[in-house]
Scaffold this motif. Structure first.
Motif, PDB file in Angstrom:
ATOM      1  N   UNK A 175     -17.414  41.816 158.262  1.00  0.00           N
ATOM      2  CA  UNK A 175     -17.321  40.950 157.080  1.00  0.00           C
ATOM      3  C   UNK A 175     -16.066  40.075 157.050  1.00  0.00           C
ATOM      4  N   UNK A 176     -15.237  40.114 158.083  1.00  0.00           N
ATOM      5  CA  UNK A 176     -14.023  39.301 158.230  1.00  0.00           C
ATOM      6  C   UNK A 176     -13.038  39.433 157.067  1.00  0.00           C
ATOM      7  N   UNK A 177     -12.651  40.659 156.690  1.00  0.00           N
ATOM      8  CA  UNK A 177     -11.660  40.809 155.628  1.00  0.00           C
ATOM      9  C   UNK A 177     -10.273  40.370 156.077  1.00  0.00           C
ATOM     10  N   UNK A 178      -9.444  40.056 155.102  1.00  0.00           N
ATOM     11  CA  UNK A 178      -8.098  39.533 155.327  1.00  0.00           C
ATOM     12  C   UNK A 178      -7.232  40.488 156.142  1.00  0.00           C
ATOM     13  N   UNK A 179      -7.295  41.758 155.848  1.00  0.00           N
ATOM     14  CA  UNK A 179      -6.368  42.733 156.420  1.00  0.00           C
ATOM     15  C   UNK A 179      -7.081  43.853 157.168  1.00  0.00           C
ATOM     16  N   UNK A 229      -9.455  45.576 156.383  1.00  0.00           N
ATOM     17  CA  UNK A 229      -9.504  46.660 155.403  1.00  0.00           C
ATOM     18  C   UNK A 229     -10.602  47.659 155.776  1.00  0.00           C
ATOM     19  N   UNK A 230     -10.193  48.882 156.121  1.00  0.00           N
ATOM     20  CA  UNK A 230     -11.142  49.904 156.559  1.00  0.00           C
ATOM     21  C   UNK A 230     -12.154  50.246 155.471  1.00  0.00           C
ATOM     22  N   UNK A 231     -11.698  50.366 154.224  1.00  0.00           N
ATOM     23  CA  UNK A 231     -12.623  50.726 153.146  1.00  0.00           C
ATOM     24  C   UNK A 231     -13.623  49.602 152.892  1.00  0.00           C
ATOM     25  N   UNK A 232     -13.172  48.351 153.004  1.00  0.00           N
ATOM     26  CA  UNK A 232     -14.073  47.211 152.825  1.00  0.00           C
ATOM     27  C   UNK A 232     -15.131  47.200 153.931  1.00  0.00           C
ATOM     28  N   UNK A 233     -14.685  47.418 155.165  1.00  0.00           N
ATOM     29  CA  UNK A 233     -15.612  47.447 156.297  1.00  0.00           C
ATOM     30  C   UNK A 233     -16.601  48.605 156.154  1.00  0.00           C
ATOM     31  N   UNK A 234     -16.102  49.775 155.768  1.00  0.00           N
ATOM     32  CA  UNK A 234     -16.985  50.931 155.603  1.00  0.00           C
ATOM     33  C   UNK A 234     -18.020  50.692 154.516  1.00  0.00           C
ATOM     34  N   UNK A 235     -17.581  50.065 153.424  1.00  0.00           N
ATOM     35  CA  UNK A 235     -18.512  49.762 152.339  1.00  0.00           C
ATOM     36  C   UNK A 235     -19.590  48.793 152.814  1.00  0.00           C
ATOM     37  N   UNK A 236     -19.176  47.784 153.573  1.00  0.00           N
ATOM     38  CA  UNK A 236     -20.138  46.830 154.129  1.00  0.00           C
ATOM     39  C   UNK A 236     -21.155  47.547 155.020  1.00  0.00           C
ATOM     40  N   UNK A 271     -18.256  43.536 164.355  1.00  0.00           N
ATOM     41  CA  UNK A 271     -17.396  43.752 163.196  1.00  0.00           C
ATOM     42  C   UNK A 271     -16.146  42.904 163.399  1.00  0.00           C
ATOM     43  N   UNK A 272     -15.885  42.006 162.457  1.00  0.00           N
ATOM     44  CA  UNK A 272     -14.778  41.064 162.598  1.00  0.00           C
ATOM     45  C   UNK A 272     -13.817  41.206 161.431  1.00  0.00           C
ATOM     46  N   UNK A 273     -12.560  40.903 161.692  1.00  0.00           N
ATOM     47  CA  UNK A 273     -11.555  40.937 160.639  1.00  0.00           C
ATOM     48  C   UNK A 273     -10.243  40.372 161.133  1.00  0.00           C
ATOM     49  N   UNK A 274      -9.303  40.220 160.200  1.00  0.00           N
ATOM     50  CA  UNK A 274      -7.983  39.664 160.488  1.00  0.00           C
ATOM     51  C   UNK A 274      -6.930  40.746 160.252  1.00  0.00           C
ATOM     52  N   UNK A 275      -5.801  40.638 160.904  1.00  0.00           N
ATOM     53  CA  UNK A 275      -4.803  41.709 160.809  1.00  0.00           C
ATOM     54  C   UNK A 275      -3.543  41.284 160.070  1.00  0.00           C
ATOM     55  N   UNK A 276      -3.660  40.326 159.148  1.00  0.00           N
ATOM     56  CA  UNK A 276      -2.519  40.017 158.296  1.00  0.00           C
ATOM     57  C   UNK A 276      -2.178  41.250 157.465  1.00  0.00           C
ATOM     58  N   UNK A 297     -11.435  51.796 164.942  1.00  0.00           N
ATOM     59  CA  UNK A 297     -12.520  51.940 163.974  1.00  0.00           C
ATOM     60  C   UNK A 297     -13.605  52.807 164.610  1.00  0.00           C
ATOM     61  N   UNK A 298     -13.974  53.855 163.944  1.00  0.00           N
ATOM     62  CA  UNK A 298     -14.986  54.767 164.486  1.00  0.00           C
ATOM     63  C   UNK A 298     -16.376  54.269 164.107  1.00  0.00           C
ATOM     64  N   UNK A 299     -16.785  53.185 164.763  1.00  0.00           N
ATOM     65  CA  UNK A 299     -18.091  52.592 164.500  1.00  0.00           C
ATOM     66  C   UNK A 299     -18.737  52.231 165.827  1.00  0.00           C
ATOM     67  N   UNK A 300     -20.044  52.124 165.824  1.00  0.00           N
ATOM     68  CA  UNK A 300     -20.774  51.848 167.058  1.00  0.00           C
ATOM     69  C   UNK A 300     -21.093  50.362 167.194  1.00  0.00           C
ATOM     70  N   UNK A 301     -20.112  49.525 166.879  1.00  0.00           N
ATOM     71  CA  UNK A 301     -20.243  48.079 167.013  1.00  0.00           C
ATOM     72  C   UNK A 301     -18.983  47.535 167.686  1.00  0.00           C
ATOM     73  N   UNK A 302     -19.107  46.461 168.481  1.00  0.00           N
ATOM     74  CA  UNK A 302     -17.901  45.819 169.013  1.00  0.00           C
ATOM     75  C   UNK A 302     -17.037  45.288 167.866  1.00  0.00           C
ATOM     76  N   UNK A 303     -15.728  45.392 168.023  1.00  0.00           N
ATOM     77  CA  UNK A 303     -14.787  44.937 166.998  1.00  0.00           C
ATOM     78  C   UNK A 303     -14.013  43.735 167.531  1.00  0.00           C
TER      79      UNK A 303
END
Length: 413
Positions: free
Chosen positions: A208-212, A214-221, A234-239, A246-252
């Motif tokens: 979902x490309x969150x700003x930071x 965010x693990x909880x945001x990604x998990x909720x998605x 799974x995409x996101x930014x590290x600001x 991330x313990x998920x079965x998708x490329x990050x």
């Protein structure tokens, strides 16, 4: 690290250690900056590279070209950005989905050049067209559920106009409120759109490309099983965040970051911080690293079109670790301030080593489940860019010299 002072007795000691470990020392040729200090730190731990222990697929390293905000890259700048022989070798260009469909084709020229060098294009949406949103504005607001099908059709048209994307994001930093082009959406809202239209948006979904990151945001998605099934990356930014596993079965993918916009891209300390940041992303199991603007005073290419130190540091990864390579196991942190990652494609091995110490080091390696007759070493320092040297292999062992505060890439012959 064990400090060895240069002298006759010390040299005998070093050579003896190398023989015992089946290592071959390499004296830098004139291209590699020579050791100007009176000491070499010999790393006691042999870094083991195991080609049979595969990890994540590497999709590439890249940067953003946001034409409405910075202007497009020139023809020469595109070559400097994407050529893996004469440029940085960036293999991903990130573009913006405009809010005006009349601007769709403006990114195509740069996308085409990136693809011609073996790269790919991805796109992020800062805002859907205003009429599709709850506040009828390109700033803030939320995508209306009644506009889901229209928005998916809009993304499809953009994908077609630019000649095809490797991935598209329906939202850029939806968890971050700003006063410029944007959409604020909860993870549930982003997931609802992807669940409904993710397979109708023209290109594979990255979200979902969150700003930071965010693990909880990604998990909720990802708790929306349908959205998860329609999400390729799974995409996101590290600001404000540190890369983590991330313990998920998708490329990050890490799809946007810059370190400090007030520091020149030619600042060596800042460039070495970026080198470590890329290492951290790869070590966390992520498959892509994308800097913010490609051409900027603080970016890999300056406003006048010159490759900056940041660009040469990124080239240490991007030129030699190409899309489709696989990260493999290695001794990641054999000593304080020394960081190593390794990759392979078929029988070719690539190793990227970072020395953040203020002393010259000797770094020993051992290959496992792989064979190489030698390596070419490319090194960037505060005073040199991508200079090359040859490294011999004896049995399965070899070693390299690394100047203080430097980054080296080893490519097997």
């Amino acid at each position: 690290m064990k400090k060895i002072f240069i002298g006759f007795t010390s040299m005998l000691f070093i050579l003896g250690c190398q023989k015992a470990d089946s290592l071959v020392s390499k004296t830098p040729e004139k291209g590699i900056p020579a050791n100007t200090s009176s000491a070499v730190d010999t790393i006691a731990t042999i870094s083991i590279i195991d080609a049979s222990a595969t990890q994540q697929t590497i999709y590439g390293f890249g940067g953003a070209d946001i034409i409405d905000w910075t202007g497009d890259l020139t023809s020469a700048q595109r070559d400097s950005a994407f050529s893996p022989t004469n440029g940085i070798g960036l293999s991903i260009v990130r573009v913006r989905v405009p809010v005006d469909s009349a601007e769709f084709v403006q990114a195509k020229a740069t996308i085409d050049i990136c693809k011609s060098y073996g790269g790919m294009a991805i796109a992020s949406t800062w805002s859907a067209p205003a009429w599709m949103k709850t506040n009828d504005s390109a700033i803030g607001g939320t995508l209306k559920p009644s506009s889901y099908a229209d928005f998916a059709a809009y993304l499809r048209r953009f994908n077609k106009a630019v000649g095809g994307l490797a991935a598209i994001s329906p939202t850029n930093e939806p968890n971050y409120k700003v006063s410029y082009e944007s959409m604020q959406m909860t993870a549930t809202q982003v997931a609802d759109f992807v669940a409904a239209e993710g397979d109708s948006s023209g290109a594979p979904i990255m979200a979902p490309e969150p700003f930071n990151m965010d693990q909880s945001y990604i998990n909720s998605y990802l708790s929306n099983a349908t959205a998860k099934s329609k999400t390729a990356f799974i995409a996101g930014h590290i600001y404000g965040a540190t890369p983590y596993t991330l313990s998920i079965d998708k490329p990050v993918w890490m799809t946007e970051h810059y370190i400090n916009s007030n520091i020149s891209g030619n600042d060596w300390t800042n460039a070495m911080n970026a080198a470590k940041e890329i290492y951290d992303c790869m070590n966390a199991g992520w498959g892509a690293y994308i800097w913010w603007y490609i051409r900027r005073s603080y970016g890999p290419i300056s406003e006048t079109g010159n490759i900056q130190k940041l660009g040469y540091v990124m080239a240490q990864y991007a030129r030699y670790v190409r899309p489709g390579y696989t990260k493999i196991s290695c001794t990641a942190n054999p000593a304080t301030g020394v960081y190593i990652s390794a990759y392979k494609s078929s029988s070719k091995i690539v190793v990227v080593a970072i020395n953040q110490n203020s002393t010259h080091i000797y770094l020993p390696f051992s290959l496992k489940n792989a064979a190489a007759t030698g390596f070419t070493q490319y090194t960037t320092t505060n005073s040199a860019n991508l200079v090359s040297d040859k490294v011999a292999v004896s049995g399965n062992g070899f070693g390299i010299q690394m100047p203080e505060n430097s980054i080296s890439t080893l490519v097997s012959n």
